[in-house]
Write a protein that holds these residues in place. Structure first.
Motif, PDB file in Angstrom:
ATOM      1  N   THR A 157       0.820  -1.215   0.000  1.00  0.00           N
ATOM      2  CA  THR A 157       0.000   0.000   0.000  1.00  0.00           C
ATOM      3  C   THR A 157       0.854   1.265   0.000  1.00  0.00           C
ATOM      4  O   THR A 157       2.002   1.260   0.466  1.00  0.00           O
ATOM      5  N   GLU A 158       0.269   2.326  -0.538  1.00  0.00           N
ATOM      6  CA  GLU A 158       0.960   3.625  -0.608  1.00  0.00           C
ATOM      7  C   GLU A 158       2.401   3.456  -1.063  1.00  0.00           C
ATOM      8  O   GLU A 158       3.333   4.005  -0.462  1.00  0.00           O
ATOM      9  N   ALA A 159       2.573   2.681  -2.133  1.00  0.00           N
ATOM     10  CA  ALA A 159       3.943   2.340  -2.559  1.00  0.00           C
ATOM     11  C   ALA A 159       4.723   3.553  -3.053  1.00  0.00           C
ATOM     12  O   ALA A 159       5.948   3.523  -3.078  1.00  0.00           O
ATOM     13  N   SER A 174      -0.380  -0.255  -6.103  1.00  0.00           N
ATOM     14  CA  SER A 174      -0.827   1.087  -5.710  1.00  0.00           C
ATOM     15  C   SER A 174       0.268   2.099  -6.023  1.00  0.00           C
ATOM     16  O   SER A 174       1.325   2.064  -5.402  1.00  0.00           O
ATOM     17  N   LEU A 175       0.022   2.957  -6.978  1.00  0.00           N
ATOM     18  CA  LEU A 175       1.029   3.956  -7.338  1.00  0.00           C
ATOM     19  C   LEU A 175       0.435   5.361  -7.311  1.00  0.00           C
ATOM     20  O   LEU A 175      -0.750   5.530  -7.621  1.00  0.00           O
ATOM     21  N   THR A 176       1.258   6.328  -6.979  1.00  0.00           N
ATOM     22  CA  THR A 176       0.839   7.722  -7.072  1.00  0.00           C
ATOM     23  C   THR A 176       1.023   8.118  -8.530  1.00  0.00           C
ATOM     24  O   THR A 176       2.023   8.724  -8.923  1.00  0.00           O
ATOM     25  N   SER A 177       0.066   7.693  -9.324  1.00  0.00           N
ATOM     26  CA  SER A 177       0.201   7.841 -10.766  1.00  0.00           C
ATOM     27  C   SER A 177      -1.138   7.516 -11.403  1.00  0.00           C
ATOM     28  O   SER A 177      -2.083   7.116 -10.715  1.00  0.00           O
ATOM     29  N   HIS A 178      -1.238   7.628 -12.717  1.00  0.00           N
ATOM     30  CA  HIS A 178      -2.459   7.227 -13.410  1.00  0.00           C
ATOM     31  C   HIS A 178      -2.640   5.713 -13.207  1.00  0.00           C
ATOM     32  O   HIS A 178      -1.661   4.957 -13.244  1.00  0.00           O
ATOM     33  N   PRO A 179      -3.896   5.254 -13.007  1.00  0.00           N
ATOM     34  CA  PRO A 179      -4.066   3.824 -12.734  1.00  0.00           C
ATOM     35  C   PRO A 179      -3.622   2.901 -13.870  1.00  0.00           C
ATOM     36  O   PRO A 179      -3.380   1.715 -13.634  1.00  0.00           O
ATOM     37  N   ARG A 180      -3.494   3.442 -15.096  1.00  0.00           N
ATOM     38  CA  ARG A 180      -3.022   2.545 -16.174  1.00  0.00           C
ATOM     39  C   ARG A 180      -1.612   2.039 -15.869  1.00  0.00           C
ATOM     40  O   ARG A 180      -1.253   0.920 -16.221  1.00  0.00           O
ATOM     41  N   GLU A 181      -0.826   2.866 -15.156  1.00  0.00           N
ATOM     42  CA  GLU A 181       0.518   2.432 -14.755  1.00  0.00           C
ATOM     43  C   GLU A 181       0.427   1.248 -13.793  1.00  0.00           C
ATOM     44  O   GLU A 181       1.249   0.348 -13.807  1.00  0.00           O
ATOM     45  N   GLU A 182      -0.584   1.283 -12.917  1.00  0.00           N
ATOM     46  CA  GLU A 182      -0.754   0.191 -11.941  1.00  0.00           C
ATOM     47  C   GLU A 182      -1.026  -1.122 -12.675  1.00  0.00           C
ATOM     48  O   GLU A 182      -0.484  -2.166 -12.335  1.00  0.00           O
TER      49      GLU A 182
END
Ligand code: SF4
Length: 368
Positions: free
Chosen positions: A221-223, A252-260
């Protein structure tokens, strides 16, 4: 019953064919919409929308983009009643199963269920009144909707035994929630135990694995932002998967979910747990390279993002080691001074002029 066994056996055989080294933990399968989670089914990839759930149009747009990338289950935050009621319209506009993420308020859970969601993420122990929990469970059960119990290190109950290690406390918190559901004769359960700290997360999953029969949703989480978050996720999720844990994955990335979604598949592909789209093999380049390998590899990778076929493409910096090092690639180029050798499965096919390397490689990929 017999059909269920056949189905389970089928997914197990699929799993054995896909992967010969990882022995996956057996879990009780649950159904999230059309996706089976657990019971040896392929590890599914999920993500969470980052739009305001009340903005139905933006949320559907983001989910459709994720569907294109291969996302198989999507979760939306449900902070209030307006968001819970928006789920019905969102559900109508998408193809993949929809999970409602709810904290504390049982009325939001009931409204989400009425909106037709395919699963809830809800910790029943956080809803104080037993009759309210009972109402949610009754509604979920009558609709065959599973509930994920999601324990996060950051929100552990205050009254846990301080003598327990953090992973043990996370497990204890999860077991409390699980017991509440089991006591209401509800077993469509999925569990996650997430922390920012990778060893803590791994240990928590190890400790709960043989205490419960339910499928495990895994993630760190909160990576963080991609550079850090991708590494933390790959290490944590990769170790868990390699030990056989994990029926569904969320990065979980602080980024657009497509990256996830992209990162989750790369982790699964690297362990041979899933095939998804194309792969790029590219050398790190060194003093032998005489073309800009970094630029070429980046352009090829960008092109490959839209290729759904499970092909492997190589971009190598020289002919000395290139074709040999990438001999399992379906197609590739090994660059030299002012030209490149196009090769298939390590065998040279023809020579390309420097200015046509990219375009000819793309043409060849399209014919595969
Ligand atoms: S393939 Fe050639 S250029 Fe690339 S790293 Fe290896 S030796 Fe260097």
């Amino acid at each position: 019953m017999f059909n269920t066994c056949i189905c389970w056996l089928g997914t197990l055989l699929f799993n054995m064919m896909e992967n010969t080294t990882i022995k996956r933990r057996l879990s009780k399968p649950i159904q999230i919409g059309g996706v089976t989670v657990g019971g040896g089914a392929p590890v599914s990839v999920q993500s969470m929308t980052k739009t305001d759930t009340r903005d139905v149009r933006a949320t559907i747009e983001q989910i459709k983009e994720l569907e294109e990338c291969g996302c198989e289950i999507i979760r939306c935050a449900v902070p209030d009643m307006e968001a819970a009621q928006a789920l019905a319209a969102i559900k109508k506009g998408i193809r993949i199963p929809l999970v409602a993420d709810i904290h504390f308020d049982y009325r939001l859970a009931l409204a989400a269920l009425e909106s037709g969601v395919d699963a809830l993420r809800l910790n029943p122990g956080n809803i104080a009144a037993p009759d309210k929990v009972r109402a949610v469970v009754r509604s979920a059960k009558s609709r065959g909707v599973p509930i994920r119990i999601g324990v996060n290190f950051g929100s552990l109950p205050k009254d846990l035994d301080p003598e327990l290690t953090i992973p043990q406390q996370m497990v204890e918190a999860a077991l409390r929630h699980i017991r509440i559901l089991e006591n209401l004769d509800f077993d469509l359960i999925k569990v996650s135990l997430k922390a920012f700290d990778v060893p803590t997360t791994i240990q928590a999953y190890r400790e709960i694995a043989d205490k419960i029969p339910y499928p495990l949703h895994i993630g760190i989480t909160e990576a963080g932002i991609p550079r850090q978050g991708v590494i933390r996720s790959a290490v944590g999720i990769g170790i868990l998967l390699n030990e056989g844990f994990g029926d569904t994955v969320r990065v979980s990335l602080t980024s657009h979910p497509r990256e996830e979604v992209y990162v989750a598949y790369e982790i699964l592909k690297s362990l041979h747990l899933r095939e998804h789209g194309s792969s790029l093999v590219s050398c790190p380049t060194c003093g032998r390279a005489e073309v800009d390998v970094v630029d070429l590899a980046n352009r090829v990778e960008q092109y490959l993002e839209k290729i759904k076929k499970p092909i492997k493409v190589a971009v190598m910096g020289c002919v000395v080691n290139g074709p040999g090092e990438a001999k399992d690639a379906d197609i590739g180029v090994a660059c030299g001074k002012g030209q490149a050798v196009l090769f298939k499965k390590g065998q040279p096919v023809r020579t390309l002029k420097e200015e046509e390397i990219y375009s000819e490689l793309i043409k060849e990929i399209e014919t595969l």
